[in-house]
Design an enzyme around this catalytic site. Structure first.
Site, PDB file in Angstrom:
ATOM      1  N   ALA A  40      49.994  34.583  40.806  1.00 22.48           N
ATOM      2  CA  ALA A  40      49.093  33.480  40.452  1.00 22.48           C
ATOM      3  C   ALA A  40      49.318  32.434  41.532  1.00 22.48           C
ATOM      4  O   ALA A  40      50.153  31.540  41.394  1.00 22.48           O
ATOM      5  CB  ALA A  40      49.401  32.919  39.075  1.00 22.48           C
TER       6      ALA A  40
ATOM      7  N   GLY B  69      46.930  30.483  42.747  1.00 23.88           N
ATOM      8  CA  GLY B  69      46.127  29.288  42.469  1.00 23.88           C
ATOM      9  C   GLY B  69      45.165  28.955  43.591  1.00 23.88           C
ATOM     10  O   GLY B  69      44.840  27.794  43.815  1.00 23.88           O
TER      11      GLY B  69
ATOM     12  N   CYS C 109      38.377  35.319  40.068  1.00 23.14           N
ATOM     13  CA  CYS C 109      39.811  35.017  40.050  1.00 23.14           C
ATOM     14  C   CYS C 109      40.286  34.878  38.599  1.00 23.14           C
ATOM     15  O   CYS C 109      39.712  34.113  37.831  1.00 23.14           O
ATOM     16  CB  CYS C 109      40.112  33.732  40.824  1.00 23.14           C
TER      17      CYS C 109
ATOM     18  N   ASN D  93      38.723  42.732  41.272  1.00 21.48           N
ATOM     19  CA  ASN D  93      39.776  41.744  41.504  1.00 21.48           C
ATOM     20  C   ASN D  93      40.972  42.137  40.624  1.00 21.48           C
ATOM     21  O   ASN D  93      40.952  43.185  39.982  1.00 21.48           O
ATOM     22  CB  ASN D  93      39.265  40.339  41.151  1.00 21.48           C
TER      23      ASN D  93
HETATM   24  C1  FMN Z   1      48.737  37.572  46.659  1.00 18.18           C
HETATM   25  C2  FMN Z   1      47.305  37.899  46.358  1.00 18.18           C
HETATM   26  C3  FMN Z   1      46.323  36.940  46.613  1.00 18.18           C
HETATM   27  C4  FMN Z   1      44.981  37.219  46.334  1.00 18.18           C
HETATM   28  N1  FMN Z   1      44.017  36.274  46.631  1.00 18.18           N
HETATM   29  C5  FMN Z   1      42.697  36.580  46.445  1.00 18.18           C
HETATM   30  C6  FMN Z   1      41.676  35.671  46.836  1.00 18.18           C
HETATM   31  O1  FMN Z   1      41.921  34.588  47.384  1.00 18.18           O
HETATM   32  N2  FMN Z   1      40.378  36.040  46.624  1.00 18.18           N
HETATM   33  C7  FMN Z   1      40.023  37.237  46.049  1.00 18.18           C
HETATM   34  O2  FMN Z   1      38.824  37.529  45.912  1.00 18.18           O
HETATM   35  N3  FMN Z   1      40.981  38.126  45.691  1.00 18.18           N
HETATM   36  C8  FMN Z   1      42.290  37.835  45.866  1.00 18.18           C
HETATM   37  N4  FMN Z   1      43.253  38.760  45.525  1.00 18.18           N
HETATM   38  C9  FMN Z   1      42.836  40.052  44.939  1.00 18.18           C
HETATM   39  C10 FMN Z   1      42.717  41.141  46.005  1.00 18.18           C
HETATM   40  O3  FMN Z   1      41.735  40.846  46.964  1.00 18.18           O
HETATM   41  C11 FMN Z   1      42.384  42.503  45.336  1.00 18.18           C
HETATM   42  O4  FMN Z   1      41.139  42.404  44.665  1.00 18.18           O
HETATM   43  C12 FMN Z   1      43.446  42.925  44.335  1.00 18.18           C
HETATM   44  O5  FMN Z   1      44.742  42.582  44.784  1.00 18.18           O
HETATM   45  C13 FMN Z   1      43.423  44.441  44.078  1.00 18.18           C
HETATM   46  O6  FMN Z   1      43.634  45.167  45.264  1.00 18.18           O
HETATM   47  P1  FMN Z   1      45.076  45.754  45.723  1.00 18.18           P
HETATM   48  O7  FMN Z   1      45.610  46.530  44.557  1.00 18.18           O
HETATM   49  O8  FMN Z   1      44.780  46.579  46.931  1.00 18.18           O
HETATM   50  O9  FMN Z   1      45.927  44.564  46.033  1.00 18.18           O
HETATM   51  C14 FMN Z   1      44.607  38.489  45.783  1.00 18.18           C
HETATM   52  C15 FMN Z   1      45.605  39.447  45.534  1.00 18.18           C
HETATM   53  C16 FMN Z   1      46.937  39.182  45.805  1.00 18.18           C
HETATM   54  C17 FMN Z   1      47.988  40.237  45.531  1.00 18.18           C
END
Ligand code: FMN
Length: 292
Positions: free
Chosen positions: A60, A62, A118, A180
């Site tokens: 999280a 933020g 988000c 997400n």
């Molecule tokens: C540390 C972190 C920060 C993230 N920040 C954003 C963000 O700013 N905007 C967004 O659309 N998704 C954000 N996500 C979600 C990722 O883009 C993605 O949708 C999600 O992590 C699932 O993919 P993964 O399993 O490959 O990480 C974030 C994920 C993580 C772990």
């Protein structure tokens, strides 16, 4: 939009500044999504903001970001990257999304990703992304105000993700990005408190892949625009599973944590090997194959 390969850096991981994005570009990624950017700077939550769990990562943050004006400097430094740069934006209402979309376009990105999903940023996430009417209006207005492709990123934390994907498609979205993070929580037994300062966060990584696959599968059954699969991709076989469910490309975020920044190159090699071993020549032969 043409990609050199079907792997894309997901928003929020190593994409807050140009330096780390250039490293990702050099590591063989097909396209990059920037950190989600708002109209003004936002500090994000105090630590702890991220914790590794057995099967995934809980965060999280933020939505910490410098605001769109300052972020322009980072986008400028990516001018020579030769791969598509997708600008991710978040807002609390239609006007904010329209302004952010126009600015991103002016600053030279190749497409805009609307972060309507988000799970933990009050006023900026699910409040907009869980309402199909609002998703339709935001997408339509950003589309009207810009000339580059618009991707709509959806949350799995809703009752009916298909309804929301359809609302975006009806508003002329160019692609759907799913998913997400999944709303989740971890409690420390000794201090009897949630570990994250915000208590509730978003779960990503290996554990959420089956949820992402299910969402892409359901969406692909009902819409015709391309889908970008995201959630738990760490290997070429994970990507193939998303393609079979109906995705045309995949985004990788937490996979960097498990396999390093060369994860994009490794996943591409593994996709190629799998295709060769199974006598496939083109990705298009695999995309959506479970629906036939
Ligand atoms: C540390 C972190 C920060 C993230 N920040 C954003 C963000 O700013 N905007 C967004 O659309 N998704 C954000 N996500 C979600 C990722 O883009 C993605 O949708 C999600 O992590 C699932 O993919 P993964 O399993 O490959 O990480 C974030 C994920 C993580 C772990």
């Amino acid at each position: 939009m043409k990609l050199n390969n079907p792997t894309i850096l997901a928003s929020g991981i190593m994409d807050e500044d140009a330096g780390s994005m250039v490293r990702i570009v050099d590591s063989g990624v097909g396209a990059i999504v920037t950190k989600s950017i708002g109209l003004t700077a936002r500090e994000g939550y105090p630590n702890p903001t991220l914790i590794e769990l057995d099967y995934g990562i809980l965060n999280a943050m933020g939505l910490p970001n410098p605001g769109i004006e300052d972020y322009n400097k980072e986008i400028k430094k990516l001018k020579n990257s030769n791969i598509p740069i997708i600008g991710s934006v978040y807002g609390k209402d239609i006007n904010e999304f329209v302004k952010l979309g126009q600015k991103m376009q002016k600053y030279g990105v190749d497409a805009i990703e609307l972060n309507l999903s988000c799970p933990h940023a009050k006023g900026y996430g699910l409040e907009v992304g869980a309402d199909p009417h609002l998703v339709n209006e935001i997408t339509a207005k950003v589309k009207e105000a810009t000339e580059i492709p618009i991707f709509v990123k959806l949350s799995p934390n809703v009752t009916n993700i298909v309804e929301i994907a359809k609302a975006a498609e009806n508003a002329r979205a160019d692609a759907i990005v799913a998913i997400n993070t999944v709303k989740a929580m971890k409690i420390d037994l000794d201090v009897k408190m949630p570990i994250l300062s915000n208590a509730i966060g978003g779960y990503s990584g290996k554990a959420i892949k089956p949820i992402g696959i299910r969402c892409v599968y359901e969406i692909a059954k009902s819409i015709d625009i391309p889908i970008i699969g995201v959630g738990g991709v760490t290997t070429g076989e994970d990507a193939i599973e998303y393609f079979m469910a109906g995705a045309s490309a995949v985004q990788i975020g937490s996979g960097i944590y498990y396999r390093g920044i060369n994860v994009f190159k490794k996943v591409c090699l593994e996709i190629e090997t799998w295709m060769k071993n199974h006598n496939y020549k083109h990705l298009s032969e695999i995309i959506g194959v479970v629906h036939t």
